[in-house]
Design a protein around this motif. Structure first.
Motif, PDB file in Angstrom:
ATOM      1  N   TYR A 130       0.833  -1.204   0.000  1.00 49.84           N
ATOM      2  CA  TYR A 130       0.000   0.000   0.000  1.00 49.84           C
ATOM      3  C   TYR A 130       0.866   1.252   0.000  1.00 49.84           C
ATOM      4  O   TYR A 130       0.683   2.157  -0.809  1.00 49.84           O
ATOM      5  N   HIS A 151       2.737   1.740  -3.238  1.00 47.71           N
ATOM      6  CA  HIS A 151       1.793   2.158  -4.276  1.00 47.71           C
ATOM      7  C   HIS A 151       1.497   3.662  -4.165  1.00 47.71           C
ATOM      8  O   HIS A 151       1.542   4.393  -5.153  1.00 47.71           O
ATOM      9  N   VAL A 152       1.202   4.107  -2.942  1.00 44.10           N
ATOM     10  CA  VAL A 152       0.855   5.521  -2.745  1.00 44.10           C
ATOM     11  C   VAL A 152       2.065   6.418  -3.035  1.00 44.10           C
ATOM     12  O   VAL A 152       1.928   7.463  -3.687  1.00 44.10           O
ATOM     13  N   VAL A 181       0.260  10.953   4.808  1.00 42.41           N
ATOM     14  CA  VAL A 181      -0.696  10.036   4.191  1.00 42.41           C
ATOM     15  C   VAL A 181      -1.158   9.059   5.269  1.00 42.41           C
ATOM     16  O   VAL A 181      -0.329   8.372   5.856  1.00 42.41           O
ATOM     17  N   PRO A 182      -2.454   8.993   5.540  1.00 35.49           N
ATOM     18  CA  PRO A 182      -2.924   8.032   6.537  1.00 35.49           C
ATOM     19  C   PRO A 182      -2.955   6.633   5.939  1.00 35.49           C
ATOM     20  O   PRO A 182      -2.738   6.461   4.741  1.00 35.49           O
ATOM     21  N   GLY A 183      -3.227   5.676   6.774  1.00 35.57           N
ATOM     22  CA  GLY A 183      -3.336   4.301   6.301  1.00 35.57           C
ATOM     23  C   GLY A 183      -4.258   3.547   7.232  1.00 35.57           C
ATOM     24  O   GLY A 183      -4.867   4.142   8.122  1.00 35.57           O
ATOM     25  N   PRO A 184      -4.373   2.242   7.037  1.00 39.12           N
ATOM     26  CA  PRO A 184      -5.224   1.465   7.939  1.00 39.12           C
ATOM     27  C   PRO A 184      -4.695   1.562   9.365  1.00 39.12           C
ATOM     28  O   PRO A 184      -3.479   1.488   9.568  1.00 39.12           O
ATOM     29  N   VAL A 185      -5.579   1.732  10.333  1.00 40.58           N
ATOM     30  CA  VAL A 185      -5.126   1.795  11.720  1.00 40.58           C
ATOM     31  C   VAL A 185      -4.649   0.418  12.188  1.00 40.58           C
ATOM     32  O   VAL A 185      -4.036   0.306  13.242  1.00 40.58           O
ATOM     33  N   THR A 186      -4.914  -0.603  11.386  1.00 41.31           N
ATOM     34  CA  THR A 186      -4.466  -1.954  11.696  1.00 41.31           C
ATOM     35  C   THR A 186      -3.040  -2.212  11.208  1.00 41.31           C
ATOM     36  O   THR A 186      -2.498  -3.280  11.424  1.00 41.31           O
ATOM     37  N   HIS A 216      -0.013   8.346  11.822  1.00 41.97           N
ATOM     38  CA  HIS A 216      -1.160   8.767  12.624  1.00 41.97           C
ATOM     39  C   HIS A 216      -0.693   9.525  13.871  1.00 41.97           C
ATOM     40  O   HIS A 216      -1.343  10.480  14.305  1.00 41.97           O
ATOM     41  N   ARG A 249      -1.815  13.192  14.991  1.00 40.13           N
ATOM     42  CA  ARG A 249      -2.449  13.418  16.282  1.00 40.13           C
ATOM     43  C   ARG A 249      -1.693  14.445  17.112  1.00 40.13           C
ATOM     44  O   ARG A 249      -2.298  15.221  17.845  1.00 40.13           O
ATOM     45  N   ARG A 307      -0.744  18.127   8.042  1.00 44.88           N
ATOM     46  CA  ARG A 307      -1.975  18.021   7.265  1.00 44.88           C
ATOM     47  C   ARG A 307      -2.098  16.649   6.644  1.00 44.88           C
ATOM     48  O   ARG A 307      -1.142  16.125   6.079  1.00 44.88           O
ATOM     49  N   LEU A 308      -3.282  16.094   6.748  1.00 45.13           N
ATOM     50  CA  LEU A 308      -3.557  14.826   6.090  1.00 45.13           C
ATOM     51  C   LEU A 308      -3.673  15.061   4.585  1.00 45.13           C
ATOM     52  O   LEU A 308      -4.393  15.957   4.151  1.00 45.13           O
ATOM     53  N   ALA A 363      -4.334  12.928   0.847  1.00 46.16           N
ATOM     54  CA  ALA A 363      -4.778  11.635   0.314  1.00 46.16           C
ATOM     55  C   ALA A 363      -4.488  11.512  -1.171  1.00 46.16           C
ATOM     56  O   ALA A 363      -4.637  10.433  -1.738  1.00 46.16           O
ATOM     57  N   HIS A 374      -4.089  17.297  -3.011  1.00 45.42           N
ATOM     58  CA  HIS A 374      -3.930  17.781  -1.642  1.00 45.42           C
ATOM     59  C   HIS A 374      -2.506  18.295  -1.408  1.00 45.42           C
ATOM     60  O   HIS A 374      -2.305  19.310  -0.745  1.00 45.42           O
TER      61      HIS A 374
END
Lengths: 395, 395
Positions: B145, B148-149, B273-278, B286, B290, B296-297, B299, B303
């Motif tokens: 992931y 890819h991003v 860039v955020p991602g799954p919290v898992t 994250h 926080r 800044r987030l 995506a 942006h």
């Protein structure tokens, strides 16, 4: 009986205008439910749009017999009607009185007045159930990831004796309820239709489980259809009755993002779970985080507790509603009372350790709490007395 | 030749102290490289820790012959040494002079002074390459992931003629370079070791491709090892030379999050860039979102452009370095010059359309730009003249 009349008047008013209608709420606040109903029946509503809407519904006939029928139907369904005059009414709903949503002129975004009443299935008194509660909302078309996270968060919150609140939809809503139920916790589904309408039907079994151990509540009388705008009207309740709202997955501008916008307007913690930027189901989440400085990213239950823990007792509006009997308790008694588990009994020894109070004081304060009707002896220990069973204070 | 002496003195100083050492930078700023070197050789460094470090390295012998050897080695390797006295030095690095990181007392977090020099492979003048540049950083142990991003963002930025800047590691760094290269764009790898050290070795082919069309740069002389703290020392350059830093994937407190912290301290856009919290690989991302309100987030590439586009020409510190020759151009000439592609030639007709300027004015301004040495005729059109080939202004 005057109390029944109050209930009847409020139910009749909900038959005349959609919940949240500010003009109707103002009438009730100023003149009381009876007088407000009489004025509505006489067409004396200052707001033109509301007056027209009420007039249209009056075409279907006098709402008072219909309200009586609804109350009888509710009773047959095992649903009680809870009104603001009841002790168990959640005082924090009053924050809806003056809230305004920025940058929108839609009807559902303006008509955010507090509910007139709730139809309720389930034994918990509302105020107690919602005292420590968190909303978990999100998309119907959730991904596996979203459902996993929603279940996990709800489980963690329920485990820590927080009530989980959501709607009744597929996806995130259902996953949140399942997580709370799996932890043996208290979960509340806030519906946007009559209490007897299992909508969606495939969630029927889930609704029954929720009603058994938690609460099903709705502002709409039996028979009301789950019309599209009602979900948005309902969302203000989810945002206002909880200490904070967590958005798990949402497409851009989805209904769930609207619940978060309401939480932000109410200055409640608005929490957002991020996801892969490659997932359309996280676009709404990222949008909220980008647009609202007050929205906080949360990645686990610890983050959620950090947010909702902060505001503590500030939630209830000051000098609103009847005096809370707990206000009469001293610090140690309050602490002990807060430390008693929501379900089951606890021995004085275990309670003393949990509350960090010495055993002598614990025993003395437990006697006081028992006398005041807060706790009862059970299974060789002490258990909470649900608010609904306590002596009613004179109004 | 005085210029060679300046370069030699600066290289000798980098042999005596790690890049970023504030005491050494202050000596150079106050007394010039020659005098600073003499003082360092004589042990006249006000800061005790720096003095001790320099004294220890002096034990290895006089750094001047070693610097000469390093310069000869660099030349053999096809690497030039660029110093702040050169026109192509990126003026924005001066923002490192006074930057401070909050809440840390580690040496690498205090010693954030601007570089003394760069070893460079690749044809692009540094100032031009970094003028419109974005850093993309992240974890070595990236997920599919994340890669890819990173590739996607770099491709999108390169397509819009933004330079991509990163380190030379596996994972996000390599993915970013590949994305930029795939778009035929300009990409820069900032290394933390000698320019000839392909580290990690498996990225050798990638480094050669980067040097062919973009830039490989480092503060360390040939032969320097990629020691652990050097990655953190290097990170201040990635944060300071670009218009903003994007963090794609990072474990908690990883080196890549440190680059973002430097960008925040420098008041550059810090994008995450955020991602799954898992995913453990998104925990650091994250965490930054926080903890830092200014982060800044992001995506997507839109942006990112929104963030880095904002600060425009404010990046370079005011009254720093020689006057920009472009300042002499009028609006239309500037607009035409900005519209010429970075690589290849463009016909006057196509340029007129692209810049939105009529063809007569376009032809007139092109003649002016050619006379001033900004553009040259090639392939029946006009192409940019790299800054390095332009007439040197008198200092």
């Amino acid at each position: 009986m005057a109390e029944t009349d109050l209930r009847l008047a409020r139910v009749a008013l909900t038959l005349l205008a959609e919940p949240g209608t500010r003009a109707v709420h103002r009438l009730v606040a100023r003149h009381g439910p009876h007088e407000a109903l009489s004025m509505a029946l006489a067409g004396e509503i200052p707001d033109e749009a509301a007056r027209d809407a009420v007039r249209a519904r009056l075409g279907a006939g006098d709402p008072r017999p219909a309200a009586e029928t609804a109350l009888a139907t509710g009773e047959r369904l095992g649903a009680r009607v809870v009104i603001p005059e009841d002790d168990e009414w959640p005082a924090q709903l009053a924050t809806l009185e003056h809230v305004q949503l920025a940058g929108t002129d839609r009807r559902v975004d303006r008509e955010l007045a507090p509910p007139l009443c709730f139809w309720v299935r389930g034994a918990w008194p509302l105020a107690e159930a919602f005292d420590r509660s968190v909303a978990i909302v999100g998309s119907r078309a959730a991904t596996q990831y979203g459902e996993h996270v929603a279940t996990d968060l709800a489980y963690g919150l329920a485990e820590r004796e927080w009530t989980v609140v959501s709607g009744g939809a597929f996806g995130i809503d259902a996953a949140a309820h399942r997580g709370a139920l799996a932890a043996g916790g208290l979960t509340v589904a806030v519906l946007a239709c009559g209490i007897e309408r299992a909508y969606p039907v495939a969630n029927t079994a889930l609704f029954e489980r929720i009603a058994d151990t938690g609460l099903l509540i709705t502002e709409w009388p039996p028979g009301a259809d789950p019309l599209r705008p009602r979900f948005l009207i309902r969302n203000r309740v989810i945002a206002a009755v909880t200490r904070g709202t967590v958005l798990v997955e949402a497409a851009a501008r989805s209904g769930a993002t609207q619940t978060v916008r309401r939480a932000i307007a109410l200055r409640r913690p608005a929490m957002v779970v991020p996801g892969p930027v490659t997932s359309a189901m996280s676009v709404g989440c990222h949008e909220i985080l980008r647009l609202h400085d007050s929205a906080r990213l949360v990645a686990n239950v610890g983050h959620v507790l950090e947010e909702v823990g902060r505001i503590g007792a500030d939630l209830a509006p000051t000098a609103q509603g009847p005096e809370n009997p707990r206000d009469q308790l001293d610090d140690q008694a309050t602490f002990l009372l807060e430390s008693i588990p929501r379900r089951g009994a606890i021995s004085p020894d275990a309670l003393a350790v949990r509350a960090g109070v010495d055993i002598r004081t614990t025993l003395r304060k437990l006697t006081l709490l028992e006398t005041l009707g807060f706790v009862t002896r059970r299974d060789g220990g002490y258990a909470l007395v649900p608010l609904a069973l306590r002596r009613r204070e004179p109004p």
